[in-house]
Design a protein around this motif. Structure first.
Motif, PDB file in Angstrom:
ATOM      1  N   SER A  82       0.834  -1.203   0.000  1.00 56.21           N
ATOM      2  CA  SER A  82       0.000   0.000   0.000  1.00 56.21           C
ATOM      3  C   SER A  82       0.876   1.263   0.000  1.00 56.21           C
ATOM      4  N   TYR A  83       1.968   1.238   0.737  1.00 53.70           N
ATOM      5  CA  TYR A  83       2.859   2.413   0.748  1.00 53.70           C
ATOM      6  C   TYR A  83       3.582   2.572  -0.602  1.00 53.70           C
ATOM      7  N   SER A  84       3.973   1.441  -1.211  1.00 51.32           N
ATOM      8  CA  SER A  84       4.764   1.532  -2.451  1.00 51.32           C
ATOM      9  C   SER A  84       3.911   1.883  -3.673  1.00 51.32           C
ATOM     10  N   VAL A 110       9.251  -6.726   8.538  1.00 46.53           N
ATOM     11  CA  VAL A 110       9.351  -5.984   7.277  1.00 46.53           C
ATOM     12  C   VAL A 110       9.463  -6.980   6.139  1.00 46.53           C
ATOM     13  N   ASP A 111       8.640  -6.799   5.116  1.00 48.23           N
ATOM     14  CA  ASP A 111       8.703  -7.689   3.952  1.00 48.23           C
ATOM     15  C   ASP A 111      10.004  -7.398   3.190  1.00 48.23           C
ATOM     16  N   ALA A 112      10.810  -8.455   2.985  1.00 49.15           N
ATOM     17  CA  ALA A 112      12.113  -8.285   2.321  1.00 49.15           C
ATOM     18  C   ALA A 112      11.967  -7.769   0.893  1.00 49.15           C
ATOM     19  N   THR A 113      10.786  -7.958   0.310  1.00 48.62           N
ATOM     20  CA  THR A 113      10.560  -7.495  -1.071  1.00 48.62           C
ATOM     21  C   THR A 113      10.641  -5.970  -1.181  1.00 48.62           C
ATOM     22  N   LEU A 114      10.526  -5.338  -0.014  1.00 49.03           N
ATOM     23  CA  LEU A 114      10.617  -3.880   0.003  1.00 49.03           C
ATOM     24  C   LEU A 114      11.938  -3.406  -0.623  1.00 49.03           C
ATOM     25  N   LEU A 115      12.983  -4.198  -0.416  1.00 46.62           N
ATOM     26  CA  LEU A 115      14.302  -3.857  -0.964  1.00 46.62           C
ATOM     27  C   LEU A 115      14.294  -3.943  -2.496  1.00 46.62           C
ATOM     28  N   THR A 116      13.626  -4.975  -3.011  1.00 51.04           N
ATOM     29  CA  THR A 116      13.516  -5.128  -4.473  1.00 51.04           C
ATOM     30  C   THR A 116      12.723  -3.953  -5.046  1.00 51.04           C
ATOM     31  N   SER A 117      11.643  -3.621  -4.340  1.00 49.95           N
ATOM     32  CA  SER A 117      10.815  -2.486  -4.782  1.00 49.95           C
ATOM     33  C   SER A 117      11.649  -1.200  -4.798  1.00 49.95           C
ATOM     34  N   LEU A 152      13.930  -1.163  -7.816  1.00 51.05           N
ATOM     35  CA  LEU A 152      13.182  -0.826  -9.038  1.00 51.05           C
ATOM     36  C   LEU A 152      12.837   0.673  -9.068  1.00 51.05           C
ATOM     37  N   ALA A 153      12.518   1.198  -7.884  1.00 51.88           N
ATOM     38  CA  ALA A 153      12.183   2.633  -7.805  1.00 51.88           C
ATOM     39  C   ALA A 153      13.389   3.496  -8.193  1.00 51.88           C
ATOM     40  N   VAL A 154      14.578   3.065  -7.774  1.00 54.41           N
ATOM     41  CA  VAL A 154      15.809   3.798  -8.120  1.00 54.41           C
ATOM     42  C   VAL A 154      16.031   3.752  -9.638  1.00 54.41           C
ATOM     43  N   LEU A 155      15.812   2.583 -10.234  1.00 56.40           N
ATOM     44  CA  LEU A 155      15.987   2.461 -11.684  1.00 56.40           C
ATOM     45  C   LEU A 155      14.925   3.288 -12.429  1.00 56.40           C
ATOM     46  N   TYR A 156      13.720   3.306 -11.899  1.00 61.74           N
ATOM     47  CA  TYR A 156      12.665   4.120 -12.515  1.00 61.74           C
ATOM     48  C   TYR A 156      13.025   5.613 -12.399  1.00 61.74           C
ATOM     49  N   LEU A 157      13.653   5.962 -11.271  1.00 64.65           N
ATOM     50  CA  LEU A 157      14.114   7.340 -11.081  1.00 64.65           C
ATOM     51  C   LEU A 157      15.121   7.713 -12.178  1.00 64.65           C
ATOM     52  N   TRP A 168       4.916  -3.292 -22.776  1.00 65.64           N
ATOM     53  CA  TRP A 168       5.742  -3.478 -21.572  1.00 65.64           C
ATOM     54  C   TRP A 168       6.974  -2.578 -21.561  1.00 65.64           C
ATOM     55  N   TRP A 169       7.363  -2.093 -22.724  1.00 64.17           N
ATOM     56  CA  TRP A 169       8.599  -1.298 -22.845  1.00 64.17           C
ATOM     57  C   TRP A 169       8.374   0.174 -22.495  1.00 64.17           C
ATOM     58  N   LEU A 170       7.119   0.534 -22.230  1.00 62.58           N
ATOM     59  CA  LEU A 170       6.851   1.928 -21.858  1.00 62.58           C
ATOM     60  C   LEU A 170       7.085   2.135 -20.363  1.00 62.58           C
ATOM     61  N   PRO A 171       7.692   3.268 -19.966  1.00 64.77           N
ATOM     62  CA  PRO A 171       8.035   3.471 -18.548  1.00 64.77           C
ATOM     63  C   PRO A 171       6.840   3.383 -17.614  1.00 64.77           C
ATOM     64  N   ASP A 172       5.675   3.898 -18.031  1.00 70.31           N
ATOM     65  CA  ASP A 172       4.540   3.897 -17.098  1.00 70.31           C
ATOM     66  C   ASP A 172       4.049   2.485 -16.827  1.00 70.31           C
ATOM     67  N   ILE A 173       4.106   1.618 -17.845  1.00 67.73           N
ATOM     68  CA  ILE A 173       3.708   0.222 -17.647  1.00 67.73           C
ATOM     69  C   ILE A 173       4.730  -0.487 -16.761  1.00 67.73           C
ATOM     70  N   ALA A 174       6.025  -0.263 -17.085  1.00 69.82           N
ATOM     71  CA  ALA A 174       7.092  -0.917 -16.313  1.00 69.82           C
ATOM     72  C   ALA A 174       7.092  -0.457 -14.858  1.00 69.82           C
ATOM     73  N   SER A 175       6.689   0.814 -14.637  1.00 69.22           N
ATOM     74  CA  SER A 175       6.734   1.347 -13.262  1.00 69.22           C
ATOM     75  C   SER A 175       5.752   0.626 -12.320  1.00 69.22           C
ATOM     76  N   GLY A 176       4.764  -0.063 -12.893  1.00 70.25           N
ATOM     77  CA  GLY A 176       3.819  -0.839 -12.083  1.00 70.25           C
ATOM     78  C   GLY A 176       4.528  -1.915 -11.265  1.00 70.25           C
ATOM     79  N   ALA A 177       5.716  -2.317 -11.736  1.00 74.98           N
ATOM     80  CA  ALA A 177       6.470  -3.383 -11.064  1.00 74.98           C
ATOM     81  C   ALA A 177       6.890  -2.988  -9.649  1.00 74.98           C
ATOM     82  N   ILE A 178       7.030  -1.675  -9.408  1.00 73.39           N
ATOM     83  CA  ILE A 178       7.452  -1.204  -8.079  1.00 73.39           C
ATOM     84  C   ILE A 178       6.436  -1.671  -7.019  1.00 73.39           C
ATOM     85  N   TYR A 179       5.170  -1.742  -7.422  1.00 74.16           N
ATOM     86  CA  TYR A 179       4.106  -2.222  -6.542  1.00 74.16           C
ATOM     87  C   TYR A 179       3.835  -3.718  -6.781  1.00 74.16           C
TER      88      TYR A 179
END
Lengths: 314, 271
Positions: free
Chosen positions: B76-78, B153-160, B163-168, B215-226
């Protein structure tokens, strides 16, 4: 690397669409000279200086600083150059000291060098008391002084100035000219190229002048030689004795003197010849028991020459 | 090229890689100072706090409280991270190149022996450093809340976070590209915002509607953060399997290509 001509413009041409701003301009600036680049608005002065400082590229031709092509190797060419192009702005969230630190670090200067140079330069441009105030609070004149200061930061061998007094009030102009004069007198190896359309400023500061119009070079030489080309010169003479018509009449009879008239508490004398004739005139007046305490060249002399050259080029 | 000693007795730098990186570092430091002393920094910090306060407080105000499931809580936070990254790129990176021209500081900076690639790298790095700092704060806050409420803390938070850094990086690259061609900072900001929020969405929706890969568009790929949490919110939203390599590749490719184009345009740009 230094050469006899540290700044060279070689067959320089710059086109903006169909407009030719600089047209086959070739110019060599002599080492240790203070050269004024004169010309009316749109003559190509600023464009030439922008190419020299790598702010734009030429359509053809080249500019070299110390033999290094600025367009091809700007990094090396600009290493020993300080510039003030147009009216630059600063990072308004920084103070002058922080600005100099930022630029000094970019130039690879050590902290000690930056501190020493900052203190010296701020004193030179009379901004010491403002060293730690945000630039956002400065007037245009103060920013222009900081602009000149930053140009001196790396102790440059070459300074390029594009209308350094433009937009300043009379006091600001006078202060800026004073600073430029101290640069000229205080430095050993310093070549200055300064564009201006203020003739008295060029006449006051420069020893060489290059006049351009329509992007072409009209003349480039020492100011004295350019003025010496004229058949006559005009000087304003101030005397201890109150000048009167009798004195004017006596002076009119001196050989080489074409005319003399009372002018602004002094006497305006037009005479034929150059510097040596001017010296002879000074001696002659002394022999006539006229005590001269000031003899200055008419500030219109360069203007007359400039206007005649511009007129011829059109 | 060798170093030269000038009459002021300081050594003028040479043009090697060390100088290049040092200059980038100096530009980066100045950019960070610019950010920290500007109003945008204050605005963005307030925005982050507002988002975090709302996400934390509203469930309690509504009488539900936060979930005691660490994965649900992290998800929910991500879910707002992509929007936060987009806003960051819009506010900060979109003006970083154009401001040198608009504010006439280029007349000081570009007439120095500083390569434009050093300037661009410094500005890119500054945006990344500040952006990562904001993201790190957001994720640390999420972790602290998760520990306090769910006890873990869910360890997946680190993966998220990764991905957020790469999206940045992807979004900063796009913002720099827009910044390299615009004449005004305000226009660059608006175009970056519209491009990121609207144009990409329209294109991805249209492609999806016509069964064309998007899938190659940034907005679609950014869904992966969640989506990386695989959380379904009680089965209402189907879980999406995230291809981490593909998603990371999309972000890196967009970031690299747009930054390179930005560099060539910036290099050719005259004052």
């Amino acid at each position: 690397m230094t050469s006899e001509y540290p700044i060279e413009l070689i067959n320089l041409r710059k086109e903006y669409g169909t407009f030719v701003a600089v047209d086959d301009l070739s110019l060599k600036i002599k080492k240790n000279s203070f050269t004024g680049l004169l010309g009316p608005n749109g003559a190509g002065k600023s464009t030439s200086l922008k190419i020299l400082t790598n702010l734009t590229t030429p359509t053809s031709g080249a500019v070299e600083i110390n033999g290094i092509n600025v367009t091809k190797n700007s990094w090396e060419a600009l290493l020993t150059v300080g510039t003030v192009v147009e009216t630059p702005e600063f990072y308004l969230y920084l103070t002058p000291r922080e600005t100099f630190r930022y630029l000094g670090q970019l130039l690879g200067m050590s902290s000690e060098s930056i501190k020493y140079e900052t203190d010296t330069i701020l004193e030179k441009v009379k901004m010491t008391q403002w060293a730690d105030k945000k630039l956002g609070t400065f007037s245009k004149g103060m920013r222009q002084r900081i602009a000149l200061g930053q140009a001196l930061l790396n102790n440059p061998d070459i300074i390029i100035l594009d209308e350094p007094t433009s937009g300043l009030d009379p006091r600001g102009m006078a202060e800026m000219r004073e600073i430029l004069k101290t640069l000229r007198s205080g430095s050993k190896d310093l070549t200055v190229l300064m564009s201006s359309h203020m003739l008295h400023e060029v006449s006051d500061l420069c020893d060489h002048v290059a006049m351009v119009d329509h992007g072409k070079l009209l003349v480039h030489d020492e100011i004295d030689r350019i003025l010496g080309d004229s058949e006559s010169r005009t000087v304003i003479v101030k005397t201890v004795e109150k000048p009167d018509n009798a004195m004017v009449e006596k002076i009119s009879e001196v050989s080489n003197v074409a005319s003399a008239r009372l002018y602004d508490n002094g006497i305006e004398i037009r005479f034929k010849g150059g510097k040596s004739e001017q010296m002879n005139l000074f001696n002659t007046l002394a022999n006539m028991n006229i005590t001269v305490y000031s003899m200055s060249e008419d500030s219109n002399a360069l203007e007359n020459k400039y206007l005649s050259l511009i007129k011829d080029s059109r | 090229m060798s170093e030269t000693q000038n009459s002021n007795n300081y050594t003028r730098m040479n043009g090697g890689i060390v100088t290049y990186l040092k200059q980038s570092y100096v530009v980066m430091k100045n950019e960070i100072v610019k950010f920290t002393r500007g109003k945008k920094m204050l605005l963005f910090t307030a925005l982050i706090f507002l988002v975090l306060i709302l996400l934390t407080a509203v469930p309690y105000i509504l009488g539900e409280g936060l979930s005691d499931n660490a994965t649900e809580l992290a998800a929910s936070y991500s879910s707002f991270i992509a929007l936060i990254v987009l806003l960051f790129a819009t506010l900060f990176a979109s003006t970083s190149l154009v401001s040198e021209f608009e504010e006439r500081t280029a007349l000081i900076l570009f007439t120095r022996p500083v390569k434009k690639s050093s300037i661009l790298l410094g500005k890119l790095t500054a945006s990344m450093v500040i952006g990562i700092a904001f993201l790190a704060f957001y994720y640390v806050f999420t972790s602290v809340v998760s520990l306090a409420v769910a006890g873990s803390v869910d360890a997946t938070l680190l993966t998220s976070f990764g991905l957020a850094v790469l999206y940045l990086f992807c979004m900063v690259g796009i913002a720099l590209l827009i910044s390299s061609v615009m004449k005004k900072g305000s226009t660059a900001t608006i175009i970056t915002f519209v491009m990121s929020l609207l144009i990409f969405s329209i294109v991805s929706t249209l492609l999806g509607a016509y069964d064309v890969e998007n899938w190659w568009l940034p907005d679609i790929a950014s869904g992966a953060i969640y989506d990386v949490f695989g959380f379904t919110f009680g089965g209402m939203i189907p879980a999406v399997t995230v291809d981490l390599v593909q998603t990371s590749g999309v972000f890196i490719a967009w970031g690299l290509i747009t930054t390179l184009i930005a560099y060539f345009l910036f290099k050719r740009r005259s004052f």
